[in-house]
Design an enzyme around this catalytic site. Structure first.
Site, PDB file in Angstrom:
ATOM      1  N   GLY A 291      74.176 -56.605  38.954  1.00 21.20           N
ATOM      2  CA  GLY A 291      75.450 -56.850  39.108  1.00 21.20           C
ATOM      3  C   GLY A 291      76.258 -56.486  39.222  1.00 21.20           C
ATOM      4  O   GLY A 291      76.619 -55.645  40.609  1.00 21.20           O
ATOM      5  N   ALA A 292      77.451 -57.201  39.469  1.00 18.27           N
ATOM      6  CA  ALA A 292      78.921 -56.371  40.058  1.00 18.27           C
ATOM      7  C   ALA A 292      80.353 -56.549  39.428  1.00 18.27           C
ATOM      8  O   ALA A 292      80.403 -57.254  38.640  1.00 18.27           O
ATOM      9  CB  ALA A 292      79.783 -56.491  40.809  1.00 18.27           C
ATOM     10  N   GLU A 294      84.531 -56.280  38.106  1.00 18.82           N
ATOM     11  CA  GLU A 294      85.517 -55.891  38.199  1.00 18.82           C
ATOM     12  C   GLU A 294      86.047 -54.558  37.072  1.00 18.82           C
ATOM     13  O   GLU A 294      87.667 -55.703  37.032  1.00 18.82           O
ATOM     14  CB  GLU A 294      86.362 -57.316  38.742  1.00 18.82           C
ATOM     15  N   HIS A 327      84.802 -60.044  46.909  1.00 17.78           N
ATOM     16  CA  HIS A 327      84.941 -60.537  45.809  1.00 17.78           C
ATOM     17  C   HIS A 327      85.687 -59.687  44.410  1.00 17.78           C
ATOM     18  O   HIS A 327      86.549 -60.639  43.428  1.00 17.78           O
ATOM     19  CB  HIS A 327      84.054 -61.641  44.919  1.00 17.78           C
ATOM     20  N   GLU A 328      85.175 -58.917  43.997  1.00 13.79           N
ATOM     21  CA  GLU A 328      85.287 -57.572  42.997  1.00 13.79           C
ATOM     22  C   GLU A 328      87.112 -57.555  43.047  1.00 13.79           C
ATOM     23  O   GLU A 328      87.799 -56.838  42.017  1.00 13.79           O
ATOM     24  CB  GLU A 328      84.735 -56.788  43.028  1.00 13.79           C
ATOM     25  N   GLU A 350      86.828 -66.633  37.842  1.00 18.05           N
ATOM     26  CA  GLU A 350      84.898 -66.056  39.122  1.00 18.05           C
ATOM     27  C   GLU A 350      85.388 -67.530  40.096  1.00 18.05           C
ATOM     28  O   GLU A 350      85.522 -67.074  41.242  1.00 18.05           O
ATOM     29  CB  GLU A 350      83.895 -66.659  38.003  1.00 18.05           C
TER      30      GLU A 350
HETATM   31 ZN    ZN Z   1      83.995 -62.187  39.859  1.00 17.95          ZN
END
Ligand code: ZN
Length: 887
Positions: A291-292, A294, A327-328, A350
């Site tokens: 995924g990613a 943050e 998003h991040e 989130e």
């Molecule tokens: Zn997130």
């Protein structure tokens, strides 16, 4: 964090409006958690020296402590770490006083005498493991671009509770501290962390890199990546933006770099508090996790979620990249600058980042129709952050939970990363913003940021800021949405005089005897012939609308922005059908979604949905067609092996073929992105529906592609390969496999292996499964191959038998988010009752108690399919035979 897979949680069913208790604003002392709050770390100086031959590391750290009241022991977190030595205020602690508890993941240091309140310093020397899976510090093997040489890169993944595998620490989000990391790496390595490099020194066997100290933050936001890396950078005002990749891939970071600057500028303005760090890196990792994440100032991404190759990447990839970066980057504020106090409020991070990321993406890319696409469920493996519908499907079941859910311990923290947290959270914020107004809502967020920066919060803190800005009791409206499971359906009845009465009740699917619940619903509706929609807050079970002239249609939930279903009585529905051509596409998608949900819930026959589909006025609206394709795909898979399937496929092709004929095979110069996306989706859908002409077209294009790759547009490649892979013979399977092994592009590789997972021939499906055990794919992708075969090959039994035999090896490749849900997830492709008891038996004998929620969710899904299949089969037969009778 964004994850391609989602876990699901059990219900807490005893809530009702009367038991909703107001949550308290953040207060450190009463925040949940395992660690005593008497000792607080203020600053860590950490030095890590990895051993890349043994995949271990040696570490040391000095932690400045604030002892708030006298203590006899220090308790912090550590997991899979061995302590070589400890000293407190310069005095050695005897080994006998050091206790590691593997189960609790704690390190306890017993003190010879009472430690007085005040400042103290703890020094630790320790060793740890470099993992293969994305947990703690990990290594990702990859083939170097150009040379194909085998290399490794180091990366880290700490959310939710894995920083403690890297260094002993107070690993709960409310223990904010400053961190200063130093790392020793080989001479040819570049290392990246949260902050810029402060000092670099040559040492034996490489170099020592010391990073600048971070502002106070939660431990899970630390990051370390190192390898043969390159960095593309640009300075915008005070912030140095970078995209970091493995060697020779850096040019593919250009799109991300440009997007990052646009996004950060927008968010600086939106939040009203400028991004506080001197640099922001986006780091592409070629494996380890999918995924990613943050990490503050050093966001990590699975490579294909960040890098855009103009020659080889599709339009869909481009969109996904922008959305994930947005998003991040939103997390740099919502999550990093202000952090949820405990995992029960994960949705604050989130739900908000998902909403903000979408809002920002929509603003700069209006032609992508991102909000509309959020209202259509899609294959989650292909699209980040898909929306509301997926969350509503899960939220209607018995296995749902409130957005804010009790997280008793850290083992449960990873179960909070699910559809409800991300998507229902986003959906509720969307509804709330439209109710309060865009500017009022933004003012509230600015106030929230200014008040709570560099601190932690609960949901109550957000509601307080929004209430102050709006003058409305936001907490009161929100309570039922965030503290109760589920959502309402609003029933519309119209009497002979035209009077419209709305009634709300809980909407459920496959959930008899669900506890009844009520909500305060921010409602919107439009009346045909009138321009402005009307808003009202529905605060009771029943409400009458002001008189509406007879013969005028009323459409509730304008543009589908609200998180509720609508069920119209027959007269109201007929009026709406007559108005279809005048409604917006967003409203038509909303009607399609609600109609399909009513069918699932057994509140309406399938004919309600199919009649609506046949009456749609256009054939090339992306979101509408995708909604229809999603439903047809579900039915087609459910009916696999059933005698009625062929009849259904023929019907479904008759609906979708005209759309494909209208837009054609070849991309046209300057056509809107949505047409390119629709073309790809239609190839996918018609391929799955066994459209002979389309399958032949795909095969011809694949052959041509083999000799001239430029002949096939990047947008079409994954779709064409998947159809070729589905009906493949052994020779073509081998060809696809060779192509997959050869390419060093992660995105291209994925396209080929996805195609292999589609093979309908069980022998070839079995060969695809074997690949998951080897080293051809990054770990996070390798284990997915099994779920893809279960879904795409239509042989969930073959996939499950394989997984059962090899479960240990597969789980060794899974990260913390995947372990509990992996095995039960494979059952969700079954639709026979015997599998329910099989999973129950398997869970008892082979799965840990932490898998219980995943198991419950899978059992519910299989149960739903068992019930739905015969009902659907009969109704399809009816609809088709009725249609045949039509003149
Ligand atoms: Zn997130």
């Amino acid at each position: 964090m964004s994850s391609p897979r989602l876990l699901f949680c059990t219900a807490t069913l005893l809530f009702s409006l009367t038991t909703l208790t107001a949550e308290k604003p953040f207060d450190f002392a009463s925040t949940p958690g395992k660690l005593p709050k008497t000792v607080v770390p203020e600053e860590y100086a950490i030095r890590i020296a990895p051993d890349l031959g043994k995949f271990t590391f040696a570490g040391s750290e000095t932690i400045k402590l604030n002892v708030r009241q006298p203590v006899r022991e220090l308790v912090l977190n550590a997991a899979e770490i061995e302590i070589a030595s400890a000293s407190l205020d310069g005095k050695a602690v005897p080994q006998s006083a050091i206790k590691l508890d593997a189960k609790e993941e704690t390190l306890t240091i017993a003190l010879a005498s009472e430690l007085p309140a005040g400042s103290h310093s703890l020094e630790l020397k320790f060793t740890g493991k470099i993992n293969r899976q994305g947990q703690g510090l990990y290594y990702a093997p990859y083939q170097e671009q150009g040379t194909g040489a085998k290399k490794i890169m180091l990366g880290s993944q700490f959310e939710a509770t894995d920083a403690r595998r890297f260094f002993p620490c107070w690993d709960e989000p409310s223990f904010r501290a400053r961190f200063q990391l130093t790392v020793v790496v080989p001479e040819n390595f570049t290392a990246v962390s949260n902050m810029p490099v402060e000092k670099e020194t040559k040492v034996a066997g490489g170099k020592e890199i010391k990073f600048a100290v971070t502002p106070p933050m939660s431990s899970y936001l630390n990051v370390l990546c190192a390898g043969e890396l390159e960095r593309l950078s640009a300075r915008l005002k005070n912030v140095d933006h970078g995209v970091v990749t493995t060697k020779d891939k850096v040019a593919m970071g250009r799109y991300a770099l440009d997007s990052s600057q646009q996004i950060l500028t927008y968010l600086n303005d939106y939040f009203g508090v400028p991004y506080p760090l001197p640099k922001l890196d986006h780091i592409a990792v070629p494996g380890g996790f999918g995924g990613a994440m943050e990490n503050w100032g050093g966001i990590t991404y699975y490579e294909s979620r960040l890098l855009f190759d103009a020659e080889r990447s599709s339009a869909e990839t481009k969109q996904n990249i922008y959305e994930v970066i947005a998003h991040e980057t939103a997390h740099m504020w919502f999550g990093d600058l202000v952090t949820m106090a405990w995992w029960d409020n994960l949705w604050l991070n989130e739900g908000f980042a998902s909403w903000m990321g979408t809002k920002c993406t929509a603003k700069f890319n209006p032609d992508w129709e991102v909000w509309l696409s959020k209202n259509v469920p899609r294959d989650p493996a292909r699209r980040h952050g898909i929306g509301k519908e997926a969350a509503m499907e899960g939220d209607a079941r018995s296995t749902t939970h409130p957005i804010q859910q009790p997280i008793a311990n850290e083992a449960e923290a990873s179960s909070a990363f699910d559809d409800i947290t991300y998507r229902k959270g986003m959906s509720f914020i969307t509804m709330l913003e439209s109710f309060l107004g865009e500017e009022v809502f933004r003012d509230g967020i600015r106030q929230y940021m200014a008040t709570h920066k560099l601190s932690n919060t609960t949901t109550a803190d957000l509601w307080n800021s929004l209430s102050k800005a709006s003058g409305k009791p936001v907490g009161e409206i929100a309570a039922a949405w965030t503290e109760q499971p589920g959502f309402p359906v609003v029933k519309v009845t119209r009497d002979a005089t035209g009077k419209i009465t709305l009634t709300q009740e809980r909407f459920t699917v496959h959930f008899p005897k669900a506890p009844p619940l009520e909500w305060k619903i921010p409602l919107t509706y439009s009346i045909s012939g009138e321009a402005a929609p009307v808003s009202l807050l529905m605060t009771s079970k029943t409400v009458d609308l002001p008189a509406i002239p007879a013969g005028r249609a009323v459409k509730l939930n304008v543009a589908g922005a609200g998180n509720y279903r609508v069920q119209y009585d027959e007269g109201s529905w007929r009026l709406l059908l007559a108005e279809l051509p005048k409604l917006s596409s967003a409203d038509r998608v909303n009607l399609l979604s609600d109609a399909w949900a009513l069918v699932q819930a057994d509140r309406a026959p399938l004919s309600l949905y199919l009649d609506l589909v046949e009456k749609l006025p256009t054939k090339d609206e992306l979101a509408e067609r995708e909604q229809v394709m999603h439903v047809f795909d579900f039915i087609n898979r459910l009916l696999a092996g059933e005698p009625r399937r062929e009849q259904f496929q023929e019907y479904a092709r008759s609906i979708l073929r005209p759309s494909f004929e209208q837009i054609g095979w070849e991309p046209k110069r300057g056509e809107p992105t949505k047409i390119a996306l629709l073309r790809g989706s239609l190839i996918n859908a018609l391929g799955a529906l066994n459209d002979k002409e389309l399958v032949t077209g795909c095969r011809e294009r694949f052959e041509k592609y083999l000799s001239d790759p430029r002949s096939l547009a990047p947008d079409l490649r994954p779709r064409v390969f998947a159809v070729v892979g589905r009906y493949t013979d052994e020779a073509t399977w081998k060809k696809l496999h060779e192509l997959g092994k050869k390419t060093t592009s992660i995105e291209e590789k994925q396209n080929y292996y996805d195609a292999l997972a589609c093979a309908l021939d069980p022998k070839l499906a079995a060969r695809t499964l074997e690949i998951s055990l080897g080293d051809e794919l990054p770990t996070s992708r390798a284990i997915y191959l099994v779920a893809k075969v279960a879904r795409q090959s239509e042989h969930p039994d073959v996939a499950w038998n394989f997984a059962k035999m090899n479960m240990k090896k597969l789980l060794a490749k899974a990260d913390a988010l995947t372990v509990n849900s992996y095995a039960p997830g494979l059952f969700t492709f079954f639709s026979d009752a015997a599998r329910i008891s099989e999973l129950e038996r398997y869970a008892k004998s082979d799965l840990p108690p932490t898998a219980a929620k995943g198991v419950e969710k899978a059992i519910d899904e299989v149960g739903f399919r068992v019930e739905f299949k015969p009902r659907l089969g009969a109704e399809i037969a009816n609809w088709i035979s009725e249609g045949a009778k039509k003149p």
